[in-house]
Scaffold this motif. Structure first.
Motif, PDB file in Angstrom:
ATOM      1  N   GLU A   1      -4.408   9.175  -6.629  1.00 27.88           N
ATOM      2  CA  GLU A   1      -4.837   8.238  -6.713  1.00 27.88           C
ATOM      3  C   GLU A   1      -6.942   8.401  -5.975  1.00 27.88           C
ATOM      4  O   GLU A   1      -7.190   9.423  -5.562  1.00 27.88           O
ATOM      5  N   ASP A   2      -7.646   7.695  -6.862  1.00 28.41           N
ATOM      6  CA  ASP A   2      -9.153   8.222  -6.191  1.00 28.41           C
ATOM      7  C   ASP A   2      -9.584   6.674  -5.426  1.00 28.41           C
ATOM      8  O   ASP A   2     -10.573   6.784  -5.712  1.00 28.41           O
ATOM      9  N   ARG A   3      -9.020   6.159  -4.396  1.00 31.27           N
ATOM     10  CA  ARG A   3      -9.094   5.647  -4.063  1.00 31.27           C
ATOM     11  C   ARG A   3      -8.656   6.056  -2.039  1.00 31.27           C
ATOM     12  O   ARG A   3      -7.447   5.713  -1.620  1.00 31.27           O
TER      13      ARG A   3
ATOM     14  N   SER B   1      -0.182  -3.834   8.481  1.00 30.35           N
ATOM     15  CA  SER B   1       0.837  -3.124   8.374  1.00 30.35           C
ATOM     16  C   SER B   1       0.138  -2.779   6.378  1.00 30.35           C
ATOM     17  O   SER B   1       0.388  -2.111   5.891  1.00 30.35           O
ATOM     18  N   VAL B   2      -0.620  -3.915   5.692  1.00 27.65           N
ATOM     19  CA  VAL B   2      -1.360  -4.021   5.182  1.00 27.65           C
ATOM     20  C   VAL B   2      -2.750  -2.695   4.190  1.00 27.65           C
ATOM     21  O   VAL B   2      -2.388  -1.853   3.694  1.00 27.65           O
ATOM     22  N   LEU B   3      -3.278  -2.838   5.789  1.00 28.44           N
ATOM     23  CA  LEU B   3      -3.976  -1.570   5.534  1.00 28.44           C
ATOM     24  C   LEU B   3      -3.764  -0.305   6.019  1.00 28.44           C
ATOM     25  O   LEU B   3      -4.247   0.833   5.179  1.00 28.44           O
ATOM     26  N   THR B   4      -2.769   0.327   6.444  1.00 26.07           N
ATOM     27  CA  THR B   4      -1.500   1.266   7.020  1.00 26.07           C
ATOM     28  C   THR B   4      -1.133   1.384   5.555  1.00 26.07           C
ATOM     29  O   THR B   4      -0.936   2.827   4.868  1.00 26.07           O
ATOM     30  N   ALA B   5      -0.670   0.458   4.679  1.00 30.17           N
ATOM     31  CA  ALA B   5      -0.087   0.422   3.371  1.00 30.17           C
ATOM     32  C   ALA B   5      -0.725   0.877   2.490  1.00 30.17           C
ATOM     33  O   ALA B   5      -1.070   1.952   1.658  1.00 30.17           O
ATOM     34  N   ALA B   6      -2.279   0.614   2.310  1.00 26.64           N
ATOM     35  CA  ALA B   6      -3.151   1.102   1.084  1.00 26.64           C
ATOM     36  C   ALA B   6      -4.230   2.510   1.570  1.00 26.64           C
ATOM     37  O   ALA B   6      -3.970   3.391   1.331  1.00 26.64           O
TER      38      ALA B   6
ATOM     39  N   GLU C   1      -3.628   8.364   0.022  1.00 25.60           N
ATOM     40  CA  GLU C   1      -2.872   9.277   0.639  1.00 25.60           C
ATOM     41  C   GLU C   1      -2.745  10.284  -0.362  1.00 25.60           C
ATOM     42  O   GLU C   1      -2.101  11.418  -0.766  1.00 25.60           O
ATOM     43  N   ARG C   2      -1.816   9.399  -1.661  1.00 24.03           N
ATOM     44  CA  ARG C   2      -0.403   9.775  -2.442  1.00 24.03           C
ATOM     45  C   ARG C   2      -1.650  11.072  -3.862  1.00 24.03           C
ATOM     46  O   ARG C   2      -3.216  10.650  -4.060  1.00 24.03           O
TER      47      ARG C   2
END
Length: 121
Positions: free
Chosen positions: A119-121, A105-110, A115-116
């Motif tokens: 965002e630079d990461r 869940s954390v990885l999917t949210a990150a 992708e926004r």
């Protein structure tokens, strides 16, 4: 009395919490830092253990070492020396057993956040 070679080999063993000692609040704290989350995302994407030097983080070596130590001490990653390289791997099985679905869940949210626009990461 230990021989010098036995002492040298044991000094290169890093301590990790046992599965039953991993705490949710410590894991969440570790994952709340953007650099540590970047490390975890990179390890997850690689799918195999990686040396610290493979990750090109925009921070100093000493700060990188600190972030890996936090991740190890809270139970998110395991670290082992292979020769002179310190290899890192996610403790995916331990985290899944303790906190089902949390890491994914954390990885999917990150990934979604990355992708926004802007965002630079």
């Amino acid at each position: 009395m230990q021989t010098p070679s036995a002492t040298a080999s044991t000094s290169r063993v890093l301590e990790h919490p046992a599965r039953e000692d991993i705490r949710l609040e410590s894991v969440l704290h570790a994952l709340s830092d953007p650099m540590r989350l970047l490390v975890v995302r990179s390890l997850a994407a690689a799918g195999t253990e990686q040396s610290c030097s493979v990750l090109d983080l925009p921070i100093s070596k000493s700060t990188t070492t600190h972030h890996f130590r936090v991740l190890r001490e809270c139970g998110v990653v395991s670290q082992i020396y292979r020769g002179t390289a310190k290899m890192n791997a996610l403790r995916r099985d331990d985290l899944e057993a303790l906190f089902p679905g949390l890491l994914d869940s954390v990885l999917t949210a990150a990934d979604r956040q990355a992708e926004r626009p802007g965002e630079d990461r």
